[in-house]
Design an enzyme around this catalytic site. Structure first.
Site, PDB file in Angstrom:
ATOM      1  N   ASP A 174      10.064  -6.810  -3.415  1.00 13.82           N
ATOM      2  CA  ASP A 174       8.907  -7.262  -2.620  1.00 13.82           C
ATOM      3  C   ASP A 174       8.778  -8.778  -2.725  1.00 13.82           C
ATOM      4  O   ASP A 174       9.111  -9.368  -3.756  1.00 13.82           O
ATOM      5  CB  ASP A 174       7.622  -6.615  -3.166  1.00 13.82           C
ATOM      6  CG  ASP A 174       6.548  -6.479  -2.108  1.00 13.82           C
ATOM      7  OD1 ASP A 174       6.219  -5.349  -1.741  1.00 13.82           O
ATOM      8  OD2 ASP A 174       6.028  -7.520  -1.645  1.00 13.82           O
TER       9      ASP A 174
ATOM     10  N   LYS B 152       9.783  -4.269  15.456  1.00 11.67           N
ATOM     11  CA  LYS B 152      10.033  -2.888  15.039  1.00 11.67           C
ATOM     12  C   LYS B 152      10.959  -2.169  16.027  1.00 11.67           C
ATOM     13  O   LYS B 152      11.729  -1.286  15.644  1.00 11.67           O
ATOM     14  CB  LYS B 152       8.706  -2.140  14.898  1.00 11.67           C
ATOM     15  CG  LYS B 152       7.826  -2.619  13.735  1.00 11.67           C
ATOM     16  CD  LYS B 152       8.314  -2.095  12.393  1.00 11.67           C
ATOM     17  CE  LYS B 152       7.353  -2.417  11.271  1.00 11.67           C
ATOM     18  NZ  LYS B 152       7.807  -1.933   9.953  1.00 11.67           N
TER      19      LYS B 152
ATOM     20  N   TYR C 296       5.297  -8.052  16.001  1.00  7.35           N
ATOM     21  CA  TYR C 296       5.389  -6.814  15.221  1.00  7.35           C
ATOM     22  C   TYR C 296       6.044  -5.700  16.050  1.00  7.35           C
ATOM     23  O   TYR C 296       7.030  -5.096  15.635  1.00  7.35           O
ATOM     24  CB  TYR C 296       3.984  -6.407  14.798  1.00  7.35           C
ATOM     25  CG  TYR C 296       3.893  -5.193  13.900  1.00  7.35           C
ATOM     26  CD1 TYR C 296       4.278  -5.260  12.561  1.00  7.35           C
ATOM     27  CD2 TYR C 296       3.384  -3.983  14.373  1.00  7.35           C
ATOM     28  CE1 TYR C 296       4.150  -4.149  11.726  1.00  7.35           C
ATOM     29  CE2 TYR C 296       3.258  -2.877  13.545  1.00  7.35           C
ATOM     30  CZ  TYR C 296       3.646  -2.968  12.216  1.00  7.35           C
ATOM     31  OH  TYR C 296       3.524  -1.865  11.392  1.00  7.35           O
TER      32      TYR C 296
ATOM     33  N   THR D  54      -2.287   4.828   8.840  1.00 11.67           N
ATOM     34  CA  THR D  54      -2.378   5.532   7.568  1.00 11.67           C
ATOM     35  C   THR D  54      -3.285   4.739   6.625  1.00 11.67           C
ATOM     36  O   THR D  54      -3.282   3.513   6.656  1.00 11.67           O
ATOM     37  CB  THR D  54      -0.980   5.713   6.970  1.00 11.67           C
ATOM     38  OG1 THR D  54      -0.200   6.470   7.906  1.00 11.67           O
ATOM     39  CG2 THR D  54      -1.013   6.456   5.649  1.00 11.67           C
TER      40      THR D  54
ATOM     41  N   PHE E  36       0.834  -1.212   0.000  1.00  7.45           N
ATOM     42  CA  PHE E  36       0.000   0.000   0.000  1.00  7.45           C
ATOM     43  C   PHE E  36       0.870   1.265   0.000  1.00  7.45           C
ATOM     44  O   PHE E  36       0.872   2.040  -0.970  1.00  7.45           O
ATOM     45  CB  PHE E  36      -0.940  -0.089   1.215  1.00  7.45           C
ATOM     46  CG  PHE E  36      -1.497   1.206   1.707  1.00  7.45           C
ATOM     47  CD1 PHE E  36      -2.130   2.092   0.844  1.00  7.45           C
ATOM     48  CD2 PHE E  36      -1.409   1.538   3.069  1.00  7.45           C
ATOM     49  CE1 PHE E  36      -2.647   3.295   1.317  1.00  7.45           C
ATOM     50  CE2 PHE E  36      -1.934   2.730   3.538  1.00  7.45           C
ATOM     51  CZ  PHE E  36      -2.533   3.615   2.675  1.00  7.45           C
TER      52      PHE E  36
ATOM     53  N   THR F 154      11.544 -10.912   9.569  1.00  3.16           N
ATOM     54  CA  THR F 154      11.590  -9.780   8.634  1.00  3.16           C
ATOM     55  C   THR F 154      12.179  -8.541   9.303  1.00  3.16           C
ATOM     56  O   THR F 154      13.002  -7.839   8.714  1.00  3.16           O
ATOM     57  CB  THR F 154      10.172  -9.496   8.087  1.00  3.16           C
ATOM     58  OG1 THR F 154       9.749 -10.638   7.332  1.00  3.16           O
ATOM     59  CG2 THR F 154      10.134  -8.264   7.203  1.00  3.16           C
TER      60      THR F 154
HETATM   61  P1  NAD Z   1       1.574  -3.529   3.252  1.00  3.43           P
HETATM   62  O1  NAD Z   1       1.340  -4.846   3.903  1.00  3.43           O
HETATM   63  O2  NAD Z   1       0.611  -3.077   2.204  1.00  3.43           O
HETATM   64  O3  NAD Z   1       3.040  -3.448   2.641  1.00  3.43           O
HETATM   65  C1  NAD Z   1       4.125  -4.192   3.100  1.00  3.43           C
HETATM   66  C2  NAD Z   1       4.871  -4.742   1.894  1.00  3.43           C
HETATM   67  O4  NAD Z   1       6.037  -5.441   2.324  1.00  3.43           O
HETATM   68  C3  NAD Z   1       4.027  -5.730   1.077  1.00  3.43           C
HETATM   69  O5  NAD Z   1       4.133  -5.420  -0.286  1.00  3.43           O
HETATM   70  C4  NAD Z   1       4.658  -7.077   1.404  1.00  3.43           C
HETATM   71  O6  NAD Z   1       4.487  -8.030   0.376  1.00  3.43           O
HETATM   72  C5  NAD Z   1       6.113  -6.682   1.634  1.00  3.43           C
HETATM   73  N1  NAD Z   1       6.854  -7.601   2.483  1.00  3.43           N
HETATM   74  C6  NAD Z   1       6.481  -8.114   3.687  1.00  3.43           C
HETATM   75  N2  NAD Z   1       7.459  -8.898   4.177  1.00  3.43           N
HETATM   76  C7  NAD Z   1       8.475  -8.886   3.278  1.00  3.43           C
HETATM   77  C8  NAD Z   1       9.756  -9.520   3.217  1.00  3.43           C
HETATM   78  N3  NAD Z   1      10.162 -10.333   4.191  1.00  3.43           N
HETATM   79  N4  NAD Z   1      10.543  -9.287   2.130  1.00  3.43           N
HETATM   80  C9  NAD Z   1      10.103  -8.478   1.123  1.00  3.43           C
HETATM   81  N5  NAD Z   1       8.910  -7.867   1.122  1.00  3.43           N
HETATM   82  C10 NAD Z   1       8.097  -8.069   2.192  1.00  3.43           C
HETATM   83  O7  NAD Z   1       1.624  -2.457   4.439  1.00  3.43           O
HETATM   84  P2  NAD Z   1       1.764  -0.872   4.424  1.00  3.43           P
HETATM   85  O8  NAD Z   1       0.605  -0.316   5.148  1.00  3.43           O
HETATM   86  O9  NAD Z   1       2.086  -0.376   3.062  1.00  3.43           O
HETATM   87  O10 NAD Z   1       3.028  -0.684   5.383  1.00  3.43           O
HETATM   88  C11 NAD Z   1       4.334  -0.426   4.865  1.00  3.43           C
HETATM   89  C12 NAD Z   1       5.300  -0.257   6.017  1.00  3.43           C
HETATM   90  O11 NAD Z   1       4.887   0.817   6.862  1.00  3.43           O
HETATM   91  C13 NAD Z   1       5.426  -1.499   6.913  1.00  3.43           C
HETATM   92  O12 NAD Z   1       6.765  -1.658   7.301  1.00  3.43           O
HETATM   93  C14 NAD Z   1       4.568  -1.136   8.114  1.00  3.43           C
HETATM   94  O13 NAD Z   1       5.013  -1.783   9.287  1.00  3.43           O
HETATM   95  C15 NAD Z   1       4.770   0.380   8.188  1.00  3.43           C
HETATM   96  N6  NAD Z   1       3.615   1.008   8.850  1.00  3.43           N
HETATM   97  C16 NAD Z   1       2.433   1.172   8.208  1.00  3.43           C
HETATM   98  C17 NAD Z   1       1.367   1.744   8.876  1.00  3.43           C
HETATM   99  C18 NAD Z   1       0.029   1.983   8.211  1.00  3.43           C
HETATM  100  O14 NAD Z   1      -0.893   2.443   8.877  1.00  3.43           O
HETATM  101  N7  NAD Z   1      -0.148   1.740   6.937  1.00  3.43           N
HETATM  102  C19 NAD Z   1       1.500   2.148  10.213  1.00  3.43           C
HETATM  103  C20 NAD Z   1       2.725   1.943  10.848  1.00  3.43           C
HETATM  104  C21 NAD Z   1       3.797   1.387  10.157  1.00  3.43           C
END
Ligand code: NAD
Ligand code: UDP
Length: 311
Positions: free
Chosen positions: A32, A148, A144, A174, A12, A91
């Protein structure tokens, strides 16, 4: 022009980041493993000769030549990160060592997507960056949260031991287009339920709060943090407007024009009761604050979901 690696780039937030980097003229390598990512999120970039897609899992070492790294690889929704908790921990630990090793070898500046979850179920409100948090180290969210926290620790240690240029963004909830409708997060659930006129599943009483930031605001904050040269420490990026889940349910029902009714389901274990960022640092260091109000962001998100979901 820089060569920029975006891990988790098909997710996302990663896909919105890739869009912005391509728009401004960077060379982008999107890496990815497609655990929660989707090729549809980046398929419009595939024909661009400054964009490259690599299927790889950061838990395994990889070798690239890059100037900058945005490390977003990690499942973000509680359902996704609890599906295989040990993999989630790998991860954020083994994967993080690989990413930091790459940054060190290339001399690349690295921004890591950390999270408000490092504060756990916070006792300080709103959360400031100097708050150490209140995390259950053995609970269902710990894969998680603790992952982190270790990732932040690794970054600080690579910075101190090897001079790696680091940026840590602590992202608060977000939302926006390209959030997987089935990822189980609250905005995706409520919008899909409202479009289908199904019951809206509020967990617990619905008095718990979150603060919702629209994706374009978040990406702007992320880029400003990466581009500034003065600060290393963690920065909260999120919207300081706090909503209860009941208020969110009502806002989604109204924005969709839905006939859905609220039903209550059990509250998941260790679900944080309150969450709201103090964004004083982001305002001061990055001259950043959110521009998109919840009503406007919800409308954009609902328009996108309507194209995917049949009522
Ligand atoms: P998402 O799940 O849509 O995106 C995460 C991406 O990472 C996916 O495309 C997934 O396939 C890839 N991925 C997961 N493990 C992997 C690995 N071992 N190797 C390679 N690729 C891998 O989530 P998002 O909302 O886009 O979040 C992106 C980042 O932002 C994450 O690290 C998440 O922890 C952080 N984050 C997001 C939010 C939010 O509200 N969206 C809040 C806090 C932190
Ligand atoms: N939630 C809810 N109904 C749902 C999904 C989530 O009431 O269908 C609640 C959840 O209990 C939490 C909040 O919404 O209090 C945010 O959940 P989400 O999974 O989006 O992210 P979190 O901030 O908990 O990581």
């Amino acid at each position: 022009m820089s060569t920029v690696l975006v891990t988790g780039g098909a997710g996302f937030l990663g896909s919105h980041l890739c869009d912005r980097l391509i728009e401004r003229g960077d060379e982008v390598i999107c890496l990815d493993n497609f655990f929660t990512g989707n090729k549809k999120n980046i398929e419009h970039l595939l024909g661009n000769n400054r964009f490259e897609l690599v299927r790889h899992d950061i838990v395994h070492p990889f070798y690239l030549e890059v100037d900058r790294i945005f490390n977003l690889a990690c499942p973000a929704s509680p359902e996704a990160y609890q599906y295989n908790p040990i993999k989630t921990i790998k991860t954020s630990t083994v994967g993080m060592v690989n990413v930091m090793g790459l940054a060190k070898r290339c001399g690349a500046r690295i921004l890591h997507a950390s999270t408000s979850e490092v504060y756990g179920d916070p006792l300080v409100h709103p959360q400031t960056e100097d708050y150490w948090g209140h995390v259950n180290p053995i609970g269902p969210r710990s894969c998680y949260d603790e992952g982190k926290r270790i990732a932040e620790s690794l970054m600080m240690n690579y910075h101190e031991a090897h001079g790696v240029a680091i940026r840590i963004i602590r992202i608060f909830n977000t939302y926006g287009p390209r959030m997987d409708p089935n990822d189980g997060r609250v905005i995706s659930n409520f919008i899909t339920q409202a479009i289908r006129n199904e019951d809206i599943t509020v967990y617990g009483e619905g008095t718990q709060t979150r603060s919702f930031c629209y994706c374009s605001d978040l990406i702007e904050g992320m880029l400003r943090l990466m581009d500034q040269d003065d600060h290393t420490g963690p920065v909260n990026i999120g919207n300081p407007v706090e909503n209860t889940m009941l208020e969110l349910a009502e806002a989604v029902i109204a924005a969709v024009g839905s006939k859905s009714k609220v039903v209550h389901m059990p509250l998941p274990k260790d679900d944080p009761q309150r969450r709201c960022p103090d964004i004083t640092l982001a305002r001061k260091w990055l001259n950043w604050e959110p521009q998109v109000a919840l009503q406007d962001g919800l409308k954009q998100t609902i328009d996108w979901y309507r194209k995917l979901i049949t009522p």
